[in-house]
Structure formats: C-alpha cells, structure tokens
Motif scaffolding. Structure first.
Motif, mmCIF file in Angstrom:
data_model
loop_
_atom_site.group_PDB
_atom_site.id
_atom_site.type_symbol
_atom_site.label_atom_id
_atom_site.label_comp_id
_atom_site.label_asym_id
_atom_site.label_seq_id
_atom_site.Cartn_x
_atom_site.Cartn_y
_atom_site.Cartn_z
ATOM 1 N N ALA A 3 0.836 -1.197 0.000
ATOM 2 C CA ALA A 3 0.000 0.000 0.000
ATOM 3 C C ALA A 3 0.869 1.244 0.000
ATOM 4 O O ALA A 3 1.938 1.276 0.615
ATOM 5 N N GLU A 4 0.399 2.276 -0.681
ATOM 6 C CA GLU A 4 1.084 3.564 -0.656
ATOM 7 C C GLU A 4 0.891 4.227 0.702
ATOM 8 O O GLU A 4 -0.181 4.167 1.300
ATOM 9 N N ASP A 5 1.956 4.891 1.175
ATOM 10 C CA ASP A 5 1.904 5.600 2.452
ATOM 11 C C ASP A 5 2.861 6.779 2.380
ATOM 12 O O ASP A 5 4.079 6.597 2.376
ATOM 13 N N ASN A 6 2.306 7.997 2.276
ATOM 14 C CA ASN A 6 3.110 9.227 2.222
ATOM 15 C C ASN A 6 4.179 9.184 1.132
ATOM 16 O O ASN A 6 5.350 9.488 1.363
ATOM 17 N N GLY A 7 3.775 8.811 -0.075
ATOM 18 C CA GLY A 7 4.683 8.828 -1.211
ATOM 19 C C GLY A 7 5.620 7.647 -1.311
ATOM 20 O O GLY A 7 6.505 7.639 -2.161
ATOM 21 N N VAL A 8 5.439 6.649 -0.451
ATOM 22 C CA VAL A 8 6.256 5.430 -0.473
ATOM 23 C C VAL A 8 5.304 4.238 -0.571
ATOM 24 O O VAL A 8 4.284 4.194 0.116
ATOM 25 N N THR A 9 5.612 3.278 -1.428
ATOM 26 C CA THR A 9 4.788 2.082 -1.551
ATOM 27 C C THR A 9 5.392 1.004 -0.666
ATOM 28 O O THR A 9 6.390 0.366 -1.025
ATOM 29 N N LYS A 10 4.788 0.834 0.504
ATOM 30 C CA LYS A 10 5.365 -0.007 1.551
ATOM 31 C C LYS A 10 4.743 -1.401 1.590
ATOM 32 O O LYS A 10 3.641 -1.631 1.082
ATOM 33 N N LEU A 11 5.460 -2.293 2.245
ATOM 34 C CA LEU A 11 4.932 -3.601 2.588
ATOM 35 C C LEU A 11 4.481 -3.573 4.042
ATOM 36 O O LEU A 11 5.226 -3.127 4.922
ATOM 37 N N LEU B 3 11.344 -9.874 -1.828
ATOM 38 C CA LEU B 3 10.720 -8.656 -2.331
ATOM 39 C C LEU B 3 11.332 -8.237 -3.659
ATOM 40 O O LEU B 3 12.535 -8.331 -3.866
ATOM 41 N N SER B 4 10.481 -7.749 -4.552
ATOM 42 C CA SER B 4 10.912 -7.058 -5.766
ATOM 43 C C SER B 4 10.466 -5.614 -5.626
ATOM 44 O O SER B 4 9.312 -5.350 -5.279
ATOM 45 N N SER B 5 11.382 -4.676 -5.889
ATOM 46 C CA SER B 5 11.049 -3.273 -5.663
ATOM 47 C C SER B 5 11.887 -2.382 -6.564
ATOM 48 O O SER B 5 12.741 -2.847 -7.326
ATOM 49 N N SER B 6 11.645 -1.064 -6.461
ATOM 50 C CA SER B 6 12.438 -0.071 -7.168
ATOM 51 C C SER B 6 12.459 1.195 -6.321
ATOM 52 O O SER B 6 11.835 1.258 -5.257
ATOM 53 N N SER B 7 13.159 2.215 -6.810
ATOM 54 C CA SER B 7 13.207 3.501 -6.113
ATOM 55 C C SER B 7 13.409 4.595 -7.152
ATOM 56 O O SER B 7 13.493 4.320 -8.357
ATOM 57 N N LEU B 8 13.514 5.826 -6.717
ATOM 58 C CA LEU B 8 13.744 6.934 -7.635
ATOM 59 C C LEU B 8 15.111 6.877 -8.299
ATOM 60 O O LEU B 8 15.346 7.561 -9.303
ATOM 61 N N ILE B 9 16.033 6.051 -7.773
ATOM 62 C CA ILE B 9 17.372 5.977 -8.369
ATOM 63 C C ILE B 9 17.743 4.577 -8.853
ATOM 64 O O ILE B 9 18.780 4.401 -9.478
ATOM 65 N N ALA C 188 -0.079 9.533 -7.527
ATOM 66 C CA ALA C 188 0.940 10.179 -6.692
ATOM 67 C C ALA C 188 2.317 9.986 -7.305
ATOM 68 O O ALA C 188 2.577 8.992 -7.999
ATOM 69 N N TRP C 189 3.191 10.967 -7.068
ATOM 70 C CA TRP C 189 4.619 10.750 -7.279
ATOM 71 C C TRP C 189 5.114 9.949 -6.077
ATOM 72 O O TRP C 189 4.927 10.360 -4.937
ATOM 73 N N THR C 190 5.707 8.798 -6.336
ATOM 74 C CA THR C 190 6.205 7.954 -5.255
ATOM 75 C C THR C 190 7.691 7.675 -5.445
ATOM 76 O O THR C 190 8.261 7.988 -6.497
ATOM 77 N N ASP C 191 8.289 7.084 -4.444
ATOM 78 C CA ASP C 191 9.706 6.717 -4.487
ATOM 79 C C ASP C 191 9.846 5.473 -5.347
ATOM 80 O O ASP C 191 10.082 4.374 -4.856
#
Length: 712
Positions: free
Chosen positions: A351-359, A398-404, A481-484
């Motif tokens: 779920a998204e939480d304050n611009g971060v998609t968290k587990l 986990l599979s994930s990404s970030s702004l970088i 939203a713009w997210t990380d």
C-alpha cells in the motif's frame, strides 16, 4: 548492468535492462525473472529468462530465444515452464531445467495467444494450470491469425463501450482457461518423465463474465488452487462504461476418472460493497481466499478494503478486516495487493503511504473487528511484489524499485526489526546510472487546507553555491501520486541531470495520504489542487534558495495536462517560462467522448446532462483561453481513446491563433502513454529541448536526427 553511465540521459534510461519481479523456487535458493533490453544501435529488443542464485547474487541465462515470456517454477524440483509465441498466433508451453540449459522441450501447444500463467502442484505427476486468453462468442479460444477475411470494416454497436483505452471493443472477450500438466513415466533414455498438457477448458464459457477485466487486468484478477479457480469480473448486468462494480467468483474443479468437472461460477457477495473487486489470492492450503473490494460503484479510486473468506466452499465465512464499529475502515490506507504467509496466520499488504509504496503485515484475527493496524515492514522505495522465500520459510522475497534504482531484489524477515537485505540491485543502488540517494529528499508545505508533500530531486553534481532552474511536475490521475519509484516515462532524474531541481508535489486528490485527502478532489479539479500548487511554488521561493524560480517550467500529463491548461488561464502560468501538456483535458465537455464515463461522472458530481453540468463548466479550462499567454508544448497521441486527440489539436489551434509560441507533437501509434523506445527517445528529446530553450540550458540534441518534423 555492467557499465557505468557517464551521465543519466534518456538513452541510458530507455536502454537500461528492465527486470521483471523475481519468483523464488520452493526450496528458496533460486529465483527466476525476465530481463528485456533495447538497443538503439540495432533498434531491437532482446528478452532473456534468467535464474538468480539468492545466496551469491549471481544470475544464469536460461534462454534468450525470441518471443519467450512468463517463466514459472514447475513442480518441487528445478524445472521451469515458460511461454513462447509462434508466428501463427499459437503459444508453446516450454519446459526446461536449471541444470540442463539448452535441453528444453515443448510440453504442449495452445492454438492461440495466452498469458498470465498460474500453476498449482497437485502431486508428483500432475500440476494444475490456469491461463488467460481471448474467447470467441462461442467460447472457444480466439486466434487473430485465424480470423476470416471480412469485406467491410464497419463495426456496429448497440451499447457501450465502443472503444477502450487504445482499442475498439470486439465480440471477443477475456477468459480463463484451466487444465492439467501430466508427467509421463521416464523413457528408457531419460532420468525423469516429461510434462504434457491436456485439454484447456474455458471456465467462463456461457456465463457472460469476463476476466481478466480489461484493459489492465492480468494475473492480479484470478488465482488457482488445487480445487478451484477464483476470479474477479465486472457485473454482467451493469454497463461497463458507467459502472465499476465487479465481483469475486469461485469455480470448483472436480477430479474424476472421466476427467475434470467445473461448477458454475459462484458469486461471493460482500454486503455493503458495490465497487471494484481485485487481487484475489488463495491461502497456501487453498481453503481460504483473500481479495480487495471497494464500497462505491463508479469510483475507481475508492479505498480498497480487505475481504477474507476462510472457507471458499462456504461463502458464509466471509469477513471484512479492519472494519470499525461505525462500519468504516479503521485503517485509512488503500492496499493494492494482498498475500498470505505460509502458516496462514498473517496477510502481507502492499500500500502507498506518504509517497512510499510499503509492505505491511497484518495478523489475521479471529474477530474481524480488531484494533491492531497493519505494521509497516519497509520505509522507502516501492515494493512491487512479495513472495514467501520457499514453501517452508517465514522470510519474504521482495521485488522493488526507487527513484534511483530500477530493480531491487531483497530478503526480509517479517518478524525481526532488521531492514531488508539486498540480494541484487540492477544498477548498484543507482551508481551505474550516475545517481545516488543524496539527490533525493522531500518537503512538506502548507497547502490549501492541509500539509502537502513533495519529492525533490537535485542534479548529481549539485552545489549549494549555485541556483538551478525549477522543473515543477504535476502527476496524472488525478487520484495518483509521485512515489519513491522508478519510471521510464516521467523520471525526475532525467530532468535533474539536465540541470534542474525537480519538485514533484502530491496535491489534493493524491493517493497515499489517506482516503479523505484523495476524495477531496471530487468536484474540485481546478480548485484545491491548484491552490496547493500555488502555495507549493510560494514555499519554494521562500525556503529553497538553490532553486531559480525566475527560470521555472511546469510539466504534466493526463490530469497533470489538465492542470497545465487550467494554469494557462490563471495566474500561476505567468510564473513559468514554458509549459508542457501531455495528453491533457482541454474541454471538459469533451470528456463525453472518453471511454470510461464513470470517471468524469464521479469526479464532477454526475453526468454532464444533469444538474451537474455547472460543475463541469466551472472547471472547464477552455473557458479561460482568453488569458493564455505562456509558451506551451502540446503532446497528444492518436490512440488515446481516454482523452481523444481532438483535445490536443484544440489546444494547439488556440495557441497558434493567439500567436503564442507553441509546438505540437503526436505519435499515431501510441496511446495515453509513449511506450515504444524509439518514440520515447524522440519524446524526451522534444520535451527537453523545449524546456531547456526557455531556462537557458543547452539543447539536448538535434531533433531531426530522430523524428519526422513538419514545418509549414
């Protein structure tokens, strides 16, 4: 990636290897994934299936044959099954071993295009399989290569939808096909038997149901257990263009000496929930199922609630988790997916939480009315997929990404307090892109009513002694939203590396800050969000002395494009040297030509032809074209049926007739997005050249080297 980029450019972004989510095997020591890479030298894309050794982080190539996709672990060993499409539209099911690379075999051929493979081990000799594929009106598998020649191009419709996203609607509908992969006894020359595919049955045949739900439904719209298939489908009695209501259905699969039997789909009714249903997933035992459900019909951004049926064969056991005494949810975040722990005592939520998609993790209660809220397990980045690390482990992969970083694989202990351990980073935490975490920060500022969050991306060579022009990004949705997270379409780092400070605010209507904040944009399209953006720019001027707001540009797509047009007619546009509007709304009334009519109907209070017409007109950017004066690049694509191309042409006509410096970019073969790599490179070149021209930065490159430019 093996080579560090000298500078992060659109070419680097678009040619960087793109990895899928990775899936661990039952032993938890290997994970399979795909990686696709586009070459601007050969103008071709290659796709590889690879297996990651989780302990060492090293990967092994399994195959790079053309048209392969969707690898899955088959059985308890180290065999894989993947799909390979053929020139005549059929699909091969290919089986290969991790330890016998190059010795794959075809387990079966399906006479049409299929995707979204789901597998379930039944015993040592049988594996159940479910896939999605188009069905003809008679319920049989559709293959476009077998389509008989027609002598007219006419298409006649008696109801909506006529077209959806980027395609015209046809009589062929998505369906779920179920069957068994049988393992034969080993041949005298073989050490083990081979799998063979039996008949595939359309479990939706004759039901009027469609799953996956177009245009975006895929594996998240159905699941497979040892005894059944669960799926979501739009309510067949409601018009899909004006309603979002969908339901969860269950089909029981019986096994007998005479073959498989299938029950009629049973609808699981959740009282008080009339909205979209999605993300069904069976418990490891197959007895229970969890899925997500919205309450409000017609609102695609309503909050997802968590529904659990502890005995799918007995729908009376369905409960709504996290429901408070007043009937509202006690948790104000909206999960996008749900999965089970191996012991079936915990649910894992993304779920998204304050611009971060968290587990998050949620202990499954005995009583659904509990005060314990989901606990966040991650604090940064965007988690895109979570799976248990093998069948006997409590750890998560986990599979994930970030702004970088465009792809990260990691392991997490959901019981401990330690951070996730990175197993593999595609770009070595951004370093191969020339990016670093030091470039990324965030700010909060007072908006129209509440505090508003924004991401800040600085150039990699940032110096506090210098000032940098501002790139102000407005996201689409508007409930987005713009997210990380990483993006190949609107990547803040691309603009930052040109020499901008990028600020990406999440104004009223954005997701991840609670449902009330998301809902507040209803009937406020040009109101509260616009005020938030005005106040955001004021905050930047007053607090970020390294930002040169005298040389600022604003860019937006979809709703962000609407906001560019709204700003054009209002004072905020005068703060910017130039604007970029990608596939935006120009005339609110022209939303009547869009595909999903429930969207404007909800956000603007009701249909245009009712008393709500005044709200449509109140927030209509076309009313204020007399105030337009800021140079603007307009981008609009031919296959965008959500916001038809006439919107972009109307904008450009106004700009040109008023003598405002402007350009028009279109792609006849793209939809709401620009997805083809060569097109995307041209898009980036035109956009960067446009904004750089007005901020004093050098042009990115010569457009004539890439695109077809018409100068009248």
């Amino acid at each position: 990636m093996t080579t560090r980029a000298e500078k992060f450019t659109p070419e680097v972004l678009l040619s960087a290897p793109r990895r899928s989510s990775a899936s661990p095997n039952s032993a938890g020591n290997l994970a399979v994934y795909t990686v696709s890479t586009y070459s601007f030298e050969s103008h071709k894309k290659t796709t590889e299936i690879k297996v990651l050794d989780i302990a060492t982080g090293r990967s092994t190539l399994i195959t790079n044959e053309e048209k392969t996709s969707e690898p899955h672990w088959l059985g308890h060993g180290n065999e894989l099954l993947w799909l390979q499409s053929t020139e005549k539209g059929a699909t091969k099911l290919v089986v290969g071993s991790v330890y016998e690379i190059g010795k794959s075999y075809v387990a079966g051929v399906v006479p049409g295009p299929i995707s979204d493979v789901k597998l379930k081990i039944l015993d040592d000799e049988k594996v159940a399989i479910a896939v999605s594929g188009k069905a003809r009106p008679d319920g049989e598998l559709y293959n476009p290569e077998d389509e008989p020649k027609k002598f007219t191009t006419g298409m006649l419709y008696d109801s909506l939808m006529v077209r959806h996203w980027d395609k015209y609607v046809t009589p062929n509908k998505n369906a779920i096909w179920h069957g068994i992969l049988h393992k034969t006894k080993p041949h005298i020359t073989e050490s083990k038997g081979r799998y063979g595919l039996g008949n595939l049955t359309n479990v939706l045949k004759g039901t009027r149901l469609e799953s996956p739900i177009p245009p975006w439904g895929g594996q998240d719209n159905f699941d497979l257990s040892a005894t059944g298939v669960g799926f979501v489908s739009k309510d067949p009695d409601l018009n899909p263009a004006t309603n979002t209501k969908s339901n969860f259905y269950y089909v029981h699969v019986g096994y007998s000496p005479n073959g498989l039997t299938y029950s009629e789909p049973v609808k699981i009714v959740v009282e008080g929930f009339e909205g979209t249903s999605t993300a069904p997933v069976f418990s490891p035992s197959g007895k229970g199922v969890a899925f997500l459900q919205m309450k409000e019909n017609g609102y695609e951004s309503d909050k997802n609630s968590i529904i659990v049926d502890f005995d799918v064969e007995n729908p009376a056991t369905t409960v709504k988790l996290l429901e408070s005494n007043d009937g509202e949810a006690s948790w104000d975040r909206s999960p996008s997916s749900v999965s089970w722990s191996n012991d079936e005592k915990t649910l894992f939520l993304i779920a998204e939480d304050n611009g971060v998609t968290k587990l998050f993790k949620l202990q499954i209660p005995v009583d659904s009315r509990v005060s314990t809220l989901p606990e966040p397990l991650t604090q940064s980045g965007t988690v895109s997929d979570v799976q248990t690390l093998g069948t006997n482990s409590s750890h998560l992969f986990l599979s994930s990404s970030s702004l970088i970083d465009n792809s990260i694989y990691s392991i997490l202990d959901p019981v401990g307090s330690a951070k996730a351990k990175v197993v593999s980073s595609n770009s070595h935490n951004g370093s191969f892109f020339g990016l670093s975490e030091d470039q990324v920060s965030d700010i909060w500022f007072q908006g129209a009513k509440v505090q508003v969050h924004a991401w800040v991306m600085k150039p990699s060579n940032f110096s506090s002694d210098k000032k940098y022009p501002l790139a102000y990004l407005v996201h689409g949705g508007p409930q987005g939203a713009w997210t990380d997270s990483w993006s190949t379409r609107w990547n803040p780092a691309i603009f930052a590396e040109q020499g901008y400070v990028v600020i990406a605010p999440n104004p009223t209507g954005s997701t991840s800050y609670g449902q009330e904040f998301t809902d507040a944009i209803t009937e406020e399209w040009g109101g509260l969000p616009y005020e938030d953006l005005v106040k955001g720019l004021e905050y930047i001027k007053d607090n970020l002395d390294y930002v040169d707001t005298d040389h600022a540009v604003a860019l937006g797509a979809s709703y962000g494009g609407y906001m560019m047009n709204w700003m054009q007619g209002h004072a905020l546009a005068k703060e910017f040297k130039a604007l970029v509007c990608h596939d935006g709304v120009f005339s609110m009334a022209n939303q009547l030509s869009s595909d999903e009519q429930y969207f404007p109907n909800h956000d603007l209070g009701g249909p245009y032809f009712t008393r709500h017409q005044a709200t449509w007109e109140k927030w209509n950017p076309a009313r204020f074209t007399g105030n337009w004066s800021t140079p603007m690049l307009v981008i609009h694509n031919e296959l965008d049926y959500r916001l038809p191309i006439s919107e972009g042409l109307a904008m450009f006509n106004v700009l040109q007739e008023k003598g405002i410096e402007s350009r028009f970019l279109t792609f006849p073969d793209e939809n709401h997005w620009v997805l083809k790599e060569e097109n995307s490179l041209f898009w980036h070149t035109v956009v960067l050249n446009w904004i750089n021209k007005f901020t004093g930065l050098p042009a990115y490159k010569d457009e004539k080297e890439q695109g077809y430019i018409v100068q009248n």
